[in-house]
Design an enzyme around this catalytic site. Structure first.
Site, PDB file in Angstrom:
ATOM      1  N   CYS A 113     -22.732  97.931  39.252  1.00  0.00           N
ATOM      2  CA  CYS A 113     -23.528  99.169  39.220  1.00  0.00           C
ATOM      3  C   CYS A 113     -24.741  99.068  38.302  1.00  0.00           C
ATOM      4  CB  CYS A 113     -22.651 100.340  38.791  1.00  0.00           C
ATOM      5  SG  CYS A 113     -21.213 100.505  39.834  1.00  0.00           S
ATOM      6  N   HIS A 253     -26.685 106.382  36.374  1.00  0.00           N
ATOM      7  CA  HIS A 253     -25.890 105.883  37.498  1.00  0.00           C
ATOM      8  C   HIS A 253     -24.936 107.000  37.931  1.00  0.00           C
ATOM      9  CE1 HIS A 253     -23.214 103.686  39.965  1.00  0.00           C
ATOM     10  NE2 HIS A 253     -22.242 103.592  39.075  1.00  0.00           N
ATOM     11  N   ASN A 283     -20.850 107.282  44.817  1.00  0.00           N
ATOM     12  CA  ASN A 283     -21.270 106.166  43.967  1.00  0.00           C
ATOM     13  C   ASN A 283     -21.789 105.040  44.864  1.00  0.00           C
ATOM     14  OD1 ASN A 283     -21.388 103.887  42.339  1.00  0.00           O
ATOM     15  ND2 ASN A 283     -19.422 104.239  41.347  1.00  0.00           N
TER      16      ASN A 283
HETATM   17  O1  UT7 Z   1     -19.470 102.813  39.051  1.00  0.00           O
HETATM   18  C1  UT7 Z   1     -18.807 101.856  38.284  1.00  0.00           C
HETATM   19  C2  UT7 Z   1     -18.045 102.450  37.184  1.00  0.00           C
HETATM   20  N1  UT7 Z   1     -17.017 103.289  37.681  1.00  0.00           N
HETATM   21  C3  UT7 Z   1     -16.719 104.405  37.030  1.00  0.00           C
HETATM   22  O2  UT7 Z   1     -17.353 104.705  36.061  1.00  0.00           O
HETATM   23  C4  UT7 Z   1     -15.546 105.212  37.510  1.00  0.00           C
HETATM   24  C5  UT7 Z   1     -14.789 105.729  36.332  1.00  0.00           C
HETATM   25  N2  UT7 Z   1     -13.572 106.448  36.678  1.00  0.00           N
HETATM   26  C6  UT7 Z   1     -13.542 107.654  37.268  1.00  0.00           C
HETATM   27  O3  UT7 Z   1     -14.561 108.174  37.679  1.00  0.00           O
HETATM   28  C7  UT7 Z   1     -12.219 108.373  37.317  1.00  0.00           C
HETATM   29  O4  UT7 Z   1     -11.288 107.685  36.543  1.00  0.00           O
HETATM   30  C8  UT7 Z   1     -11.648 108.552  38.756  1.00  0.00           C
HETATM   31  C9  UT7 Z   1     -12.482 109.593  39.501  1.00  0.00           C
HETATM   32  C10 UT7 Z   1     -11.685 107.231  39.484  1.00  0.00           C
HETATM   33  C11 UT7 Z   1     -10.228 109.069  38.687  1.00  0.00           C
HETATM   34  O5  UT7 Z   1     -10.142 110.266  37.940  1.00  0.00           O
HETATM   35  P1  UT7 Z   1      -9.074 110.427  36.759  1.00  0.00           P
HETATM   36  O6  UT7 Z   1      -9.226 111.779  36.250  1.00  0.00           O
HETATM   37  O7  UT7 Z   1      -9.270 109.296  35.796  1.00  0.00           O
HETATM   38  O8  UT7 Z   1      -7.723 110.311  37.546  1.00  0.00           O
HETATM   39  P2  UT7 Z   1      -6.511 109.279  37.340  1.00  0.00           P
HETATM   40  O9  UT7 Z   1      -6.872 107.940  37.853  1.00  0.00           O
HETATM   41  O10 UT7 Z   1      -6.003 109.383  35.932  1.00  0.00           O
HETATM   42  O11 UT7 Z   1      -5.428 109.923  38.317  1.00  0.00           O
HETATM   43  C12 UT7 Z   1      -4.881 111.216  38.082  1.00  0.00           C
HETATM   44  C13 UT7 Z   1      -3.947 111.573  39.223  1.00  0.00           C
HETATM   45  C14 UT7 Z   1      -2.930 110.472  39.536  1.00  0.00           C
HETATM   46  O12 UT7 Z   1      -1.704 111.097  39.879  1.00  0.00           O
HETATM   47  P3  UT7 Z   1      -0.502 111.197  38.810  1.00  0.00           P
HETATM   48  O13 UT7 Z   1      -0.200 109.780  38.428  1.00  0.00           O
HETATM   49  O14 UT7 Z   1      -1.072 112.002  37.675  1.00  0.00           O
HETATM   50  O15 UT7 Z   1       0.555 111.873  39.596  1.00  0.00           O
HETATM   51  C15 UT7 Z   1      -3.506 109.825  40.759  1.00  0.00           C
HETATM   52  O16 UT7 Z   1      -2.532 109.216  41.572  1.00  0.00           O
HETATM   53  O17 UT7 Z   1      -4.685 111.781  40.428  1.00  0.00           O
HETATM   54  C16 UT7 Z   1      -4.122 110.989  41.483  1.00  0.00           C
HETATM   55  N3  UT7 Z   1      -5.191 110.609  42.385  1.00  0.00           N
HETATM   56  C17 UT7 Z   1      -5.570 111.357  43.439  1.00  0.00           C
HETATM   57  N4  UT7 Z   1      -5.122 112.533  43.913  1.00  0.00           N
HETATM   58  C18 UT7 Z   1      -5.736 113.035  44.997  1.00  0.00           C
HETATM   59  C19 UT7 Z   1      -5.977 109.512  42.341  1.00  0.00           C
HETATM   60  N5  UT7 Z   1      -6.854 109.531  43.340  1.00  0.00           N
HETATM   61  C20 UT7 Z   1      -6.635 110.660  44.036  1.00  0.00           C
HETATM   62  C21 UT7 Z   1      -7.222 111.249  45.171  1.00  0.00           C
HETATM   63  N6  UT7 Z   1      -6.746 112.424  45.620  1.00  0.00           N
HETATM   64  N7  UT7 Z   1      -8.262 110.657  45.822  1.00  0.00           N
END
Ligand code: UT7
Length: 326
Positions: A113, A253, A283
């Protein structure tokens, strides 16, 4: 000292729109979850046969036209991408061929990115040193082809698109004031496409394990991104003797609305001074900054003499920033 200046920008987004409700039909997710956690509402998807250099060509054609520079005058084409047409030759060479830029040297930069800002750093250095005069810098991605459409933790995030900028030497105090690029390979495993290279070559096994798709440790990446981007924004301003209130616009970004808001809050920037278009495009990795920059220019959000801060974070890990007097 000789300085480079962006004299024009261009961008291209494929027509097909994939909304959050379309994704609800593919994986176990919801519009509510995607909107709250990321800010994304929809993204663009390249058509069949549309590769990274095809998108790059459309964005570059517009940028060159706006610059009043013919393809034959371009000295260098530098493309940031992680979803190039082929492992080799470079997407920049495909782009050179399409444009007919027969006098240019063309090569790709792989910084995920941060790819556009890495490419900008190289272009700025070429111009500062007097090696080159007219450079096309591009970020282009067809991430939909390396996205695992069965993995809800990543497939809701990414989109396709391309953005381009034309750089020439500046004749006054405007231009690229500084570009800063950084890497930390100890965190290489936060965002990867593990298959298809010499580590895990393509095989039926690698395909069955879906190694040819993007894997991301989202939550860990999120925390490092917030910390790093806040830090780099403050340092970039300080190195140029500026404070956040001097900025006309932050062009970050577009990975996650919450990451962008955290940087904006740290700098105490009102939302009018922050470009956010990830609701429409998701993204787009290396393409996100040049697309956002082009939209800001075309909609009149950037005026001559404005201070603009660009910043990015991505796989590698890599991160980068640039301060521009427009
Ligand atoms: O561009 C390059 C750099 N990339 C980034 O900067 C991305 C950085 N990361 C993020 O933007 C975020 O971490 C995400 C948007 C990818 C994820 O958000 P989060 O708040 O960190 O969620 P998480 O990964 O901690 O997941 C929370 C919950 C999990 O369920 P449990 O374990 O709490 O039951 C996931 O399984 O959300 C669940 N989950 C979803 N639920 C519905 C993960 N993806 C989804 C989804 N729909 N698409």
């Amino acid at each position: 000292m000789r300085r480079s200046r962006i004299i024009s920008t261009g961008s291209f987004l494929p027509e097909k729109v994939l909304t959050n409700s379309d994704l609800e039909k593919l994986v176990d997710t919801s519009d509510e979850w995607i909107t709250e956690r990321t800010g994304i509402k929809e993204r663009r998807i390249a058509g069949p046969g549309q590769a990274a250099s095809d998108l790059a060509y459309e964005a570059s054609r517009v940028a060159l036209e706006r610059a009043g520079i013919s393809a034959g005058e371009v000295n260098a084409i530098i493309v940031g991408t992680i979803s190039g047409d082929m492992p080799f030759p470079s997407t920049a060479c495909f782009l050179q061929n399409k444009l007919g830029a027969s006098n240019a040297v063309a090569f790709d930069v792989n910084a995920a990115c941060s790819g556009f800002l890495y490419a900008l750093y190289i272009a700025d250095s070429f111009i500062k040193s007097g090696l080159q005069d007219k450079i096309l810098v591009v970020g282009t991605e067809v991430l939909s082809q390396i996205t695992d459409w069965e993995d809800r933790t990543t497939c809701v995030l990414f989109g396709d698109g391309a953005g381009a900028a034309v750089l020439v030497p500046s004749h006054d105090d405007r231009g690229v004031l500084s570009v800063h690029i950084h890497s930390d390979g100890t965190m290489w495993d936060l965002i990867t496409v593990p298959g298809g290279g010499s580590r895990n070559p393509v095989s039926s096994g690698s395909i069955n394990q879906r190694l040819h798709y993007i894997k991301m440790k989202g939550n860990e990446t999120f925390k490092v991104a917030v910390r790093t981007l806040e830090d780099i924004a403050v340092k970039t301003l300080a190195q140029n003797g500026l404070i956040a209130s001097d900025l006309a616009l932050l062009v970050p970004h577009q990975a996650n609305q919450r990451i962008i808001q955290a940087t904006a809050e740290r700098l105490k920037l009102p939302k009018e001074k922050v470009v956010m278009n990830l609701d429409k495009y998701g993204n787009t990795s290396a393409a996100s900054i040049p697309i956002a920059l082009d939209e800001a220019v075309q909609t009149g959000r950037i005026q001559e003499g404005d201070y603009i801060l660009l910043e990015a974070f991505g796989g590698g890990l890599t991160w980068a920033s640039a301060l521009i007097k427009w």
